[in-house]
Design a protein around this motif. Structure first.
Motif, PDB file in Angstrom:
ATOM      1  N   THR A  92      -8.330  -7.817  -0.190  1.00 57.05           N
ATOM      2  CA  THR A  92      -8.145  -7.368   1.191  1.00 57.05           C
ATOM      3  C   THR A  92      -8.796  -8.288   2.222  1.00 57.05           C
ATOM      4  O   THR A  92      -8.945  -7.909   3.376  1.00 57.05           O
ATOM      5  CB  THR A  92      -8.663  -5.929   1.369  1.00 57.05           C
ATOM      6  OG1 THR A  92     -10.049  -5.895   0.997  1.00 57.05           O
ATOM      7  CG2 THR A  92      -7.872  -4.955   0.520  1.00 57.05           C
ATOM      8  N   TRP A 103      -0.847  -7.139   0.308  1.00 63.74           N
ATOM      9  CA  TRP A 103      -2.053  -7.814  -0.156  1.00 63.74           C
ATOM     10  C   TRP A 103      -1.762  -8.716  -1.350  1.00 63.74           C
ATOM     11  O   TRP A 103      -1.001  -8.348  -2.244  1.00 63.74           O
ATOM     12  CB  TRP A 103      -3.100  -6.776  -0.566  1.00 63.74           C
ATOM     13  CG  TRP A 103      -3.313  -5.762   0.503  1.00 63.74           C
ATOM     14  CD1 TRP A 103      -2.808  -4.496   0.549  1.00 63.74           C
ATOM     15  CD2 TRP A 103      -4.043  -5.933   1.729  1.00 63.74           C
ATOM     16  NE1 TRP A 103      -3.199  -3.878   1.713  1.00 63.74           N
ATOM     17  CE2 TRP A 103      -3.949  -4.737   2.463  1.00 63.74           C
ATOM     18  CE3 TRP A 103      -4.767  -6.997   2.273  1.00 63.74           C
ATOM     19  CZ2 TRP A 103      -4.557  -4.557   3.701  1.00 63.74           C
ATOM     20  CZ3 TRP A 103      -5.375  -6.829   3.503  1.00 63.74           C
ATOM     21  CH2 TRP A 103      -5.268  -5.613   4.205  1.00 63.74           C
ATOM     22  N   LYS A 105      -6.038  -5.584  -5.633  1.00 65.28           N
ATOM     23  CA  LYS A 105      -5.620  -6.248  -4.396  1.00 65.28           C
ATOM     24  C   LYS A 105      -6.823  -6.891  -3.730  1.00 65.28           C
ATOM     25  O   LYS A 105      -7.949  -6.408  -3.828  1.00 65.28           O
ATOM     26  CB  LYS A 105      -4.924  -5.271  -3.456  1.00 65.28           C
ATOM     27  CG  LYS A 105      -5.807  -4.186  -2.895  1.00 65.28           C
ATOM     28  CD  LYS A 105      -4.996  -3.237  -2.027  1.00 65.28           C
ATOM     29  CE  LYS A 105      -5.882  -2.111  -1.497  1.00 65.28           C
ATOM     30  NZ  LYS A 105      -5.125  -1.147  -0.711  1.00 65.28           N
ATOM     31  N   ASP A 151       0.800  -1.228   0.000  1.00 59.38           N
ATOM     32  CA  ASP A 151       0.000   0.000   0.000  1.00 59.38           C
ATOM     33  C   ASP A 151       0.831   1.275   0.000  1.00 59.38           C
ATOM     34  O   ASP A 151       0.329   2.326  -0.391  1.00 59.38           O
ATOM     35  CB  ASP A 151      -0.943   0.023   1.209  1.00 59.38           C
ATOM     36  CG  ASP A 151      -2.229  -0.756   0.971  1.00 59.38           C
ATOM     37  OD1 ASP A 151      -2.518  -1.119  -0.192  1.00 59.38           O
ATOM     38  OD2 ASP A 151      -2.947  -1.006   1.955  1.00 59.38           O
ATOM     39  N   ALA A 164      -2.096  -9.212   4.430  1.00 55.34           N
ATOM     40  CA  ALA A 164      -2.502  -8.226   5.435  1.00 55.34           C
ATOM     41  C   ALA A 164      -1.408  -7.917   6.457  1.00 55.34           C
ATOM     42  O   ALA A 164      -1.680  -7.298   7.482  1.00 55.34           O
ATOM     43  CB  ALA A 164      -3.793  -8.646   6.137  1.00 55.34           C
TER      44      ALA A 164
END
Length: 174
Positions: free
Chosen positions: A162, A152, A160, A74, A146
């Motif tokens: 999640t 991810w 992605k 991310d 995670a």
């Protein structure tokens, strides 16, 4: 006295090792990244390979040529890796290899190559750099899902996934 000095030296070296890993959180967000070693079992001499496999509760995900699950981070931005230093020890980049990537079950227009700050090439999907998780030692594992709330697995459409892992979770990055 010699024993006390040895214990102290070991403690100092251990603390230095933890500091080099970005404080133990599994990532570093400074810079564009560096490091060029290919993950074990994947050569950078030929074209890179990506395919689709069913992994755990996540359904169909993108895997490398050895069947190992790949991840996005991310803190990366479109076309730029922000995983560097100690992060790369836990999250090696998926090398682009030479030539056009060989894809099975993935739309070719989704897969690109980025150039890392050290000049090496890394595969990306939807512009997001791809990584392996060092603790995933074989195909079918997704232990990096995670991790730290930042890593991810990726669906074949480049998005992605999640879904949170079952069980006790993955801690703060390692």
């Amino acid at each position: 006295m010699k024993r006390v000095a040895s214990v102290f030296a070991v403690a100092v070296l251990g603390a230095a090792g933890l500091t080099a890993c970005g404080g133990g959180n599994g990532y570093s967000s400074s810079g564009s990244g560096s490091g060029s070693s290919a993950p074990a079992g994947q050569s950078t001499g030929g074209p890179a390979k990506l395919a689709v496999a069913t992994v755990g509760d996540y359904g169909k995900v993108v895997v490398d040529g050895n069947g190992r699950t790949v991840y996005v981070f991310d803190k990366d931005t479109h076309g730029t890796s922000n995983c560097s230093g100690g992060c790369l020890a836990q999250w090696p980049p998926v090398p682009a290899g030479n030539g056009t990537a060989q894809l099975t079950g993935i739309e070719p227009s989704l897969v690109t190559t980025i150039t890392r700050s050290d000049g090496t090439k890394q595969l990306a999907i939807n512009g997001m750099p791809l990584y392996l998780y060092a603790s995933d030692s074989q195909a079918g594992q997704a232990g990096g899902q995670a991790v730290g709330g930042l890593w991810w697995v990726v669906a074949p459409d480049g998005k992605k996934i999640t879904t949170q892992p079952g069980g006790s979770g993955n801690g703060n990055g390692y």
